[in-house]
Scaffold this motif. Structure first.
Motif, PDB file in Angstrom:
ATOM      1  N   TYR A  30      19.778  51.548 -46.664  1.00  0.00           N
ATOM      2  CA  TYR A  30      20.397  50.852 -45.619  1.00  0.00           C
ATOM      3  C   TYR A  30      19.752  49.351 -45.879  1.00  0.00           C
ATOM      4  O   TYR A  30      18.501  49.071 -45.999  1.00  0.00           O
ATOM      5  CB  TYR A  30      19.699  51.345 -44.415  1.00  0.00           C
ATOM      6  N   PRO A  31      20.561  48.331 -45.455  1.00  0.00           N
ATOM      7  CA  PRO A  31      20.117  46.708 -45.703  1.00  0.00           C
ATOM      8  C   PRO A  31      19.402  46.304 -44.435  1.00  0.00           C
ATOM      9  O   PRO A  31      19.531  46.888 -43.348  1.00  0.00           O
ATOM     10  CB  PRO A  31      21.411  46.362 -45.846  1.00  0.00           C
ATOM     11  N   GLU A  32      18.495  45.549 -44.854  1.00  0.00           N
ATOM     12  CA  GLU A  32      17.884  44.455 -44.045  1.00  0.00           C
ATOM     13  C   GLU A  32      18.913  43.343 -43.582  1.00  0.00           C
ATOM     14  O   GLU A  32      18.943  42.384 -44.490  1.00  0.00           O
ATOM     15  CB  GLU A  32      16.634  44.077 -44.149  1.00  0.00           C
ATOM     16  N   LEU A  33      19.416  43.440 -42.620  1.00  0.00           N
ATOM     17  CA  LEU A  33      20.525  42.508 -42.316  1.00  0.00           C
ATOM     18  C   LEU A  33      19.950  41.020 -41.717  1.00  0.00           C
ATOM     19  O   LEU A  33      18.766  41.054 -41.365  1.00  0.00           O
ATOM     20  CB  LEU A  33      21.395  42.761 -41.047  1.00  0.00           C
ATOM     21  N   ASN A  34      20.655  40.110 -42.004  1.00  0.00           N
ATOM     22  CA  ASN A  34      20.378  38.647 -41.680  1.00  0.00           C
ATOM     23  C   ASN A  34      20.245  38.647 -40.166  1.00  0.00           C
ATOM     24  O   ASN A  34      20.845  39.519 -39.424  1.00  0.00           O
ATOM     25  CB  ASN A  34      21.493  37.513 -41.958  1.00  0.00           C
ATOM     26  N   LYS A  35      19.161  37.718 -39.877  1.00  0.00           N
ATOM     27  CA  LYS A  35      18.854  37.754 -38.221  1.00  0.00           C
ATOM     28  C   LYS A  35      20.164  36.788 -37.503  1.00  0.00           C
ATOM     29  O   LYS A  35      20.227  36.822 -36.248  1.00  0.00           O
ATOM     30  CB  LYS A  35      17.467  37.327 -38.112  1.00  0.00           C
ATOM     31  N   ARG A  36      20.340  35.805 -38.435  1.00  0.00           N
ATOM     32  CA  ARG A  36      21.339  34.686 -37.710  1.00  0.00           C
ATOM     33  C   ARG A  36      22.407  34.426 -38.907  1.00  0.00           C
ATOM     34  O   ARG A  36      21.972  34.759 -39.961  1.00  0.00           O
ATOM     35  CB  ARG A  36      20.399  33.623 -37.424  1.00  0.00           C
ATOM     36  N   GLY A  37      23.449  33.910 -38.412  1.00  0.00           N
ATOM     37  CA  GLY A  37      24.691  33.650 -39.245  1.00  0.00           C
ATOM     38  C   GLY A  37      25.648  32.758 -38.541  1.00  0.00           C
ATOM     39  O   GLY A  37      25.893  33.084 -37.204  1.00  0.00           O
ATOM     40  N   LYS A  38      26.248  32.020 -39.342  1.00  0.00           N
ATOM     41  CA  LYS A  38      27.640  31.276 -38.583  1.00  0.00           C
ATOM     42  C   LYS A  38      28.701  32.078 -38.116  1.00  0.00           C
ATOM     43  O   LYS A  38      29.344  31.511 -37.482  1.00  0.00           O
ATOM     44  CB  LYS A  38      27.853  30.018 -39.774  1.00  0.00           C
ATOM     45  N   ASP A  39      28.985  33.068 -38.797  1.00  0.00           N
ATOM     46  CA  ASP A  39      30.031  34.031 -38.580  1.00  0.00           C
ATOM     47  C   ASP A  39      29.614  35.353 -38.903  1.00  0.00           C
ATOM     48  O   ASP A  39      28.446  35.622 -39.523  1.00  0.00           O
ATOM     49  CB  ASP A  39      31.364  33.480 -39.439  1.00  0.00           C
ATOM     50  N   ILE A  40      30.414  36.379 -38.726  1.00  0.00           N
ATOM     51  CA  ILE A  40      30.228  37.730 -38.632  1.00  0.00           C
ATOM     52  C   ILE A  40      29.940  38.236 -40.131  1.00  0.00           C
ATOM     53  O   ILE A  40      29.434  39.361 -40.399  1.00  0.00           O
ATOM     54  CB  ILE A  40      31.407  38.692 -37.870  1.00  0.00           C
ATOM     55  N   ASN A  92      28.841  57.347 -48.091  1.00  0.00           N
ATOM     56  CA  ASN A  92      28.380  56.016 -48.020  1.00  0.00           C
ATOM     57  C   ASN A  92      27.434  55.846 -46.650  1.00  0.00           C
ATOM     58  O   ASN A  92      28.112  56.418 -45.605  1.00  0.00           O
ATOM     59  CB  ASN A  92      29.130  54.906 -48.497  1.00  0.00           C
ATOM     60  N   PRO A  93      26.286  55.067 -46.745  1.00  0.00           N
ATOM     61  CA  PRO A  93      25.862  54.775 -45.525  1.00  0.00           C
ATOM     62  C   PRO A  93      26.837  53.841 -44.419  1.00  0.00           C
ATOM     63  O   PRO A  93      27.436  53.005 -44.900  1.00  0.00           O
ATOM     64  CB  PRO A  93      24.413  54.106 -45.769  1.00  0.00           C
ATOM     65  N   ARG A  94      26.665  54.072 -43.153  1.00  0.00           N
ATOM     66  CA  ARG A  94      27.341  53.317 -42.207  1.00  0.00           C
ATOM     67  C   ARG A  94      26.323  52.760 -41.226  1.00  0.00           C
ATOM     68  O   ARG A  94      25.255  53.286 -40.852  1.00  0.00           O
ATOM     69  CB  ARG A  94      28.324  54.363 -41.262  1.00  0.00           C
ATOM     70  N   VAL A  95      26.621  51.444 -40.656  1.00  0.00           N
ATOM     71  CA  VAL A  95      25.647  51.045 -39.801  1.00  0.00           C
ATOM     72  C   VAL A  95      26.297  50.229 -38.568  1.00  0.00           C
ATOM     73  O   VAL A  95      27.503  49.749 -39.027  1.00  0.00           O
ATOM     74  CB  VAL A  95      25.016  49.711 -40.584  1.00  0.00           C
ATOM     75  N   LEU A  96      25.654  50.600 -37.636  1.00  0.00           N
ATOM     76  CA  LEU A  96      26.418  49.777 -36.311  1.00  0.00           C
ATOM     77  C   LEU A  96      25.542  48.405 -36.247  1.00  0.00           C
ATOM     78  O   LEU A  96      24.414  48.449 -36.031  1.00  0.00           O
ATOM     79  CB  LEU A  96      25.904  50.708 -35.092  1.00  0.00           C
ATOM     80  N   VAL A  97      26.347  47.185 -36.244  1.00  0.00           N
ATOM     81  CA  VAL A  97      25.858  46.014 -35.929  1.00  0.00           C
ATOM     82  C   VAL A  97      26.211  45.292 -34.440  1.00  0.00           C
ATOM     83  O   VAL A  97      27.547  45.376 -34.608  1.00  0.00           O
ATOM     84  CB  VAL A  97      26.177  45.323 -36.920  1.00  0.00           C
ATOM     85  N   ILE A  98      25.279  44.895 -33.867  1.00  0.00           N
ATOM     86  CA  ILE A  98      25.755  44.056 -32.675  1.00  0.00           C
ATOM     87  C   ILE A  98      25.173  42.703 -32.729  1.00  0.00           C
ATOM     88  O   ILE A  98      23.906  42.599 -32.875  1.00  0.00           O
ATOM     89  CB  ILE A  98      25.259  44.826 -31.259  1.00  0.00           C
ATOM     90  N   LEU A  99      26.096  41.808 -32.405  1.00  0.00           N
ATOM     91  CA  LEU A  99      25.731  40.382 -32.613  1.00  0.00           C
ATOM     92  C   LEU A  99      26.070  39.584 -31.271  1.00  0.00           C
ATOM     93  O   LEU A  99      27.085  39.763 -30.653  1.00  0.00           O
ATOM     94  CB  LEU A  99      26.764  39.890 -33.649  1.00  0.00           C
ATOM     95  N   PHE A 100      25.072  38.815 -30.960  1.00  0.00           N
ATOM     96  CA  PHE A 100      25.156  38.022 -29.651  1.00  0.00           C
ATOM     97  C   PHE A 100      25.661  36.502 -30.197  1.00  0.00           C
ATOM     98  O   PHE A 100      25.083  36.014 -31.273  1.00  0.00           O
ATOM     99  CB  PHE A 100      24.050  37.832 -28.853  1.00  0.00           C
ATOM    100  N   ARG A 101      26.521  35.874 -29.606  1.00  0.00           N
ATOM    101  CA  ARG A 101      26.715  34.677 -30.029  1.00  0.00           C
ATOM    102  C   ARG A 101      25.898  33.673 -29.134  1.00  0.00           C
ATOM    103  O   ARG A 101      25.649  33.673 -27.994  1.00  0.00           O
ATOM    104  CB  ARG A 101      28.598  34.180 -29.690  1.00  0.00           C
ATOM    105  N   ASP A 102      25.750  32.733 -30.028  1.00  0.00           N
ATOM    106  CA  ASP A 102      24.913  31.310 -29.279  1.00  0.00           C
ATOM    107  C   ASP A 102      25.759  30.322 -29.978  1.00  0.00           C
ATOM    108  O   ASP A 102      26.678  30.051 -30.650  1.00  0.00           O
ATOM    109  CB  ASP A 102      23.673  31.364 -29.675  1.00  0.00           C
ATOM    110  N   ALA A 103      25.020  28.744 -29.953  1.00  0.00           N
ATOM    111  CA  ALA A 103      25.660  27.769 -29.989  1.00  0.00           C
ATOM    112  C   ALA A 103      25.651  27.570 -31.628  1.00  0.00           C
ATOM    113  O   ALA A 103      26.591  26.788 -31.945  1.00  0.00           O
ATOM    114  CB  ALA A 103      24.505  26.610 -29.420  1.00  0.00           C
ATOM    115  N   ASP A 104      24.794  28.212 -32.283  1.00  0.00           N
ATOM    116  CA  ASP A 104      24.728  28.091 -33.784  1.00  0.00           C
ATOM    117  C   ASP A 104      25.664  29.162 -34.576  1.00  0.00           C
ATOM    118  O   ASP A 104      25.719  29.068 -35.743  1.00  0.00           O
ATOM    119  CB  ASP A 104      23.343  27.947 -34.316  1.00  0.00           C
ATOM    120  N   GLY A 105      26.341  30.082 -33.691  1.00  0.00           N
ATOM    121  CA  GLY A 105      26.832  31.166 -34.337  1.00  0.00           C
ATOM    122  C   GLY A 105      26.790  32.419 -33.787  1.00  0.00           C
ATOM    123  O   GLY A 105      26.835  32.537 -32.616  1.00  0.00           O
TER     124      GLY A 105
END
Length: 241
Positions: A30-40, A92-105
């Motif tokens: 399982y990956p360690e996902l980025n904490k922030r990003g411009k798009d999904i 294959n592994p599956r992951v649930l990802v929940i993202l909050f939008r803010d001013a930077d992405g």
């Protein structure tokens, strides 16, 4: 013992299926996902793909957040599948990802490596079915269906609302269908009112389904984290969500 586990026992006895015969994910897969990003797409690692997504405001800030289900595409988890309905047994592994939008992405609000299950039998269909955000509520739909070893099929829905910094379970539905008899039973749980609706019927009959209501108890509200994974919470005696 949960009904899902009982079904797996039947498959083992009838067909000699043992989970250890197949490659299943470990924590290291399982990956360690980025904490922030411009798009999904920033939150989708190499060799992974999006298999479900929905947009909507989850934290009441009037910005459109996003919930994703992502799946890896590693050859080592494409297990050989002989003699069953589906050509590929993909663990294959599956992951649930929940993202909050803010001013930077977007920023990562929740990563769950356990809530989106992979099938653990070649006779089992893909459990995850759909993800949706409606009215500030995150909904996840699943099914449990076996092409051999059981007449029963199940549909599940889980509804979460973000409150006090956690994604809290506010509602859940479970429907059981017995394919040989046509009997159906649906239970709809409201964790705010602590009331449940029970509907019983038969899809092969013209008779109207029977509906009754009753109260139920639980110690404290469940969250995505405390649930851990679907189908394991004994909400009533011998009855699992």
């Amino acid at each position: 013992m949960s009904k899902l586990f009982s079904l797996l026992i039947i498959l083992v006895l009838n067909f000699g299926i043992v989970a250890e015969d197949f490659n299943l994910p470990t924590k290291a897969d399982y990956p360690e996902l980025n904490k922030r990003g411009k798009d999904i797409n920033t939150f989708v690692p190499k060799d992974w793909e999006i298999v479900g997504k929905s947009f909507g405001d989850l934290n009441a800030d009037k910005l459109e957040d996003c919930a994703l289900v992502i799946k890896a595409n590693y050859d080592k988890f494409l297990n050989k599948n002989d003699g069953f309905r589906w050509d590929s047994f993909d663990t294959n592994p599956r992951v649930l990802v929940i993202l909050f939008r803010d001013a930077d992405g977007f920023r990562l609000a929740k990563q769950s490596n356990t809530f989106i299950l992979a099938p653990d039998s070649p006779a089992m269909s893909e459990p995850f079915q759909k993800i949706a955000i409606r009215g500030g509520v995150l909904r996840l739909d699943f099914e449990v269906f076996f092409s051999a070893g059981s007449w029963s099929a199940y549909d599940y829905s889980y509804k979460f609302r973000f409150q006090n910094g956690k994604f809290v379970l506010i509602g859940a539905d479970k429907t059981e269908l017995t394919r040989n008899s046509g009997e159906t039973e649906s239970r709809s749980y409201n964790f705010i009112t602590r009331r449940m609706k029970i509907s019983t019927g038969n899809f092969a009959s013209d008779k109207r389904e029977k509906i009754r209501w009753k109260s139920f108890r639980f110690k404290k509200p469940k969250t995505i984290d405390s649930l851990g994974k679907p189908f394991d919470w004994e909400i009533e005696k011998d009855y699992y969500l």
